[in-house]
Motif scaffolding. Sequence first.
Motif, PDB file in Angstrom:
ATOM      1  N   GLY A 114       1.186  -0.974   0.263  1.00 44.17           N
ATOM      2  CA  GLY A 114      -0.181   0.140  -0.359  1.00 44.17           C
ATOM      3  C   GLY A 114       1.322   1.303  -0.379  1.00 44.17           C
ATOM      4  O   GLY A 114       0.703   1.923  -0.979  1.00 44.17           O
ATOM      5  N   GLY A 115       1.594   1.749   0.927  1.00 42.74           N
ATOM      6  CA  GLY A 115       2.586   2.374   0.594  1.00 42.74           C
ATOM      7  C   GLY A 115       3.498   2.731  -0.208  1.00 42.74           C
ATOM      8  O   GLY A 115       3.606   4.551  -0.664  1.00 42.74           O
ATOM      9  N   CYS A 116       4.262   1.460  -0.686  1.00 40.06           N
ATOM     10  CA  CYS A 116       5.115   1.596  -1.527  1.00 40.06           C
ATOM     11  C   CYS A 116       5.187   2.239  -3.257  1.00 40.06           C
ATOM     12  O   CYS A 116       5.198   2.664  -4.048  1.00 40.06           O
ATOM     13  CB  CYS A 116       5.767  -0.028  -1.685  1.00 40.06           C
ATOM     14  N   LEU A 117       3.207   1.407  -2.990  1.00 45.00           N
ATOM     15  CA  LEU A 117       2.984   1.954  -4.178  1.00 45.00           C
ATOM     16  C   LEU A 117       1.980   3.098  -4.122  1.00 45.00           C
ATOM     17  O   LEU A 117       2.201   4.271  -5.349  1.00 45.00           O
ATOM     18  CB  LEU A 117       1.902   1.017  -4.944  1.00 45.00           C
ATOM     19  N   ALA A 118       2.194   4.124  -2.693  1.00 46.93           N
ATOM     20  CA  ALA A 118       1.967   5.612  -3.207  1.00 46.93           C
ATOM     21  C   ALA A 118       3.476   6.092  -3.640  1.00 46.93           C
ATOM     22  O   ALA A 118       2.851   7.361  -4.254  1.00 46.93           O
ATOM     23  CB  ALA A 118       1.549   5.717  -1.672  1.00 46.93           C
ATOM     24  N   LEU A 119       4.111   5.507  -2.766  1.00 41.29           N
ATOM     25  CA  LEU A 119       5.333   6.176  -3.253  1.00 41.29           C
ATOM     26  C   LEU A 119       5.892   7.117  -5.275  1.00 41.29           C
ATOM     27  O   LEU A 119       6.301   7.173  -5.544  1.00 41.29           O
ATOM     28  CB  LEU A 119       6.572   5.986  -2.735  1.00 41.29           C
ATOM     29  N   GLU A 120       5.497   5.301  -5.524  1.00 45.21           N
ATOM     30  CA  GLU A 120       5.381   5.247  -6.535  1.00 45.21           C
ATOM     31  C   GLU A 120       4.317   5.942  -7.531  1.00 45.21           C
ATOM     32  O   GLU A 120       4.722   6.536  -8.349  1.00 45.21           O
ATOM     33  CB  GLU A 120       5.463   4.348  -7.313  1.00 45.21           C
ATOM     34  N   ASP A 121       3.255   6.272  -7.212  1.00 50.96           N
ATOM     35  CA  ASP A 121       2.118   7.481  -7.651  1.00 50.96           C
ATOM     36  C   ASP A 121       2.997   8.284  -7.356  1.00 50.96           C
ATOM     37  O   ASP A 121       2.544   9.180  -9.042  1.00 50.96           O
ATOM     38  CB  ASP A 121       0.879   7.167  -7.193  1.00 50.96           C
ATOM     39  N   ALA A 122       3.244   9.000  -6.819  1.00 54.35           N
ATOM     40  CA  ALA A 122       4.146  10.356  -6.242  1.00 54.35           C
ATOM     41  C   ALA A 122       5.088  10.583  -6.977  1.00 54.35           C
ATOM     42  O   ALA A 122       5.097  11.375  -7.867  1.00 54.35           O
ATOM     43  CB  ALA A 122       4.644  10.268  -4.916  1.00 54.35           C
ATOM     44  N   VAL A 123       5.891   9.939  -7.318  1.00 56.71           N
ATOM     45  CA  VAL A 123       6.866   9.981  -8.709  1.00 56.71           C
ATOM     46  C   VAL A 123       6.762  10.131 -10.577  1.00 56.71           C
ATOM     47  O   VAL A 123       7.418  10.716 -10.872  1.00 56.71           O
ATOM     48  CB  VAL A 123       7.766   9.250  -8.769  1.00 56.71           C
ATOM     49  N   VAL A 124       5.564   9.374  -9.986  1.00 57.30           N
ATOM     50  CA  VAL A 124       4.726   9.269 -11.823  1.00 57.30           C
ATOM     51  C   VAL A 124       4.206  10.514 -11.875  1.00 57.30           C
ATOM     52  O   VAL A 124       4.847  11.144 -12.842  1.00 57.30           O
ATOM     53  CB  VAL A 124       3.988   8.288 -12.111  1.00 57.30           C
ATOM     54  N   LEU A 125       3.259  10.941 -10.544  1.00 61.50           N
ATOM     55  CA  LEU A 125       2.531  11.984 -10.545  1.00 61.50           C
ATOM     56  C   LEU A 125       3.455  13.476 -11.352  1.00 61.50           C
ATOM     57  O   LEU A 125       3.176  14.126 -12.205  1.00 61.50           O
ATOM     58  CB  LEU A 125       1.941  12.183  -9.296  1.00 61.50           C
ATOM     59  N   GLY A 126       4.978  12.923 -10.246  1.00 62.83           N
ATOM     60  CA  GLY A 126       5.617  14.598 -10.356  1.00 62.83           C
ATOM     61  C   GLY A 126       6.191  14.720 -11.685  1.00 62.83           C
ATOM     62  O   GLY A 126       6.192  15.486 -12.584  1.00 62.83           O
ATOM     63  N   ARG A 127       6.499  13.457 -12.181  1.00 65.25           N
ATOM     64  CA  ARG A 127       7.329  13.047 -13.864  1.00 65.25           C
ATOM     65  C   ARG A 127       6.344  13.532 -14.957  1.00 65.25           C
ATOM     66  O   ARG A 127       6.402  14.464 -15.488  1.00 65.25           O
ATOM     67  CB  ARG A 127       7.716  11.947 -13.772  1.00 65.25           C
ATOM     68  N   HIS A 128       5.045  13.149 -15.113  1.00 62.14           N
ATOM     69  CA  HIS A 128       4.071  14.254 -16.240  1.00 62.14           C
ATOM     70  C   HIS A 128       3.299  15.577 -15.699  1.00 62.14           C
ATOM     71  O   HIS A 128       3.659  15.731 -16.780  1.00 62.14           O
ATOM     72  CB  HIS A 128       2.940  12.820 -15.809  1.00 62.14           C
TER      73      HIS A 128
END
Length: 401
Positions: A306-320
């Motif tokens: 759960g927390g791991c995917l949240a951190l992934e989301d943040a990086v992908v959102l920031g990039r886009h």
Amino acid sequence: MEEVVIVGAGIAGLATAVALKKVGVHALVLERSEGLRATGAALSLFPNAWRALDALGVSEKLTSLYPPFSKGYVTDVKTKAIQEVRYDASKGSGSEQRTVHRKILLEALAEELPPNTIRFSSKLTSIDTLVEQGSSICVLALEDGTIIKSKVVIGCDGVHSRIARWLGLGEPVDSGRSGIRGIAVYPQGHGLNHEVQQFVDVSKRGGFIPLDDKEVYWFLACKVPPKGSDMGGDPNLLIREVAENLAKDFPPLYLDIVGHSDFSTLTWAPFMFRYPWDVVLGNLTRANFTVAGDAMHPMTPDLGQGGCLALEDAVVLGRHIGSSVSQGGELETRDVGFALERYVRERRWRAAMLITASFLSGWVQQDGSSWWMKFLRDVVFYKFLLGKAVSATRYDCGKLC
């Protein structure tokens, strides 16, 4: 007018704010609580999370505090059979598993943000949109009467997200299982090896993980709500229920750890998840709104993702979103909608896959005592399928730019 508003200052919200800061986008974070929340006490971070934290520039703050695990053990409470699980603890945070205090993680992320980025005690009352100069604008109303306009709104407001509801996503459903978690404190030191220990019994699964020399994170997942859960999670009743009923057949060491719990860290909660087809087919973005973390993909905690995917989301959102910044340093409102669509395309299937894998992992590990369930768990799952599930935790979400 704000560039970006993030609703929720949990792991997803703070990590997304850090990611946006690094790509030159200011975000305002609205948090309904009076301060940072640390419900859940601790969490395990797998290689995919450490790669995301590397991209966010905060991994070194944590790796200096928490050593990695090299192995763990799974014990069948009835038969006493023990399975050894190996973790890749090779040098470098990108290939390790560590368990950290949730509060320390939140503080590490918050320290990266400019002052006044987080606005506490901000309770959302309504969500709307309007069109200004041909562009969609997000409008949020707060309980204190404040009206906030923004080019983008990102819902990081947890399992029962208002933003997800506004987007039309289905409500999370109860898995039929629940969990009790806490941190045990040994002022003179616990003397345990730095290893993950799990205990599997019929319809229940528990374990403990040392955090440092004096604190141990423990958990128990079960199919029935514990006594005390209907009284706001009364810590005395929860501890007694674990020790005298739910885990009475567990090893004495586990019960000793439970008995050393810091009551302020104890929590009980049902395991909720969103149907994976809601994530695949549902509206994850609309009118420059989107969701991340548990607001997008609530899942059972059986794979610790759960927390791991949240951190992934943040990086992908920031990039886009960062790709929508103009040469003048401002978000191009007309472009940011396409950026959110790219983010959703990148995250949708991975989130759905891990929701499914987490649910199946929990089901096979604690759903029955028949011979075929034991065969499925001990032979098929632990020896063959677990490795494939763990391989998903080595995913690399990429850099911010």
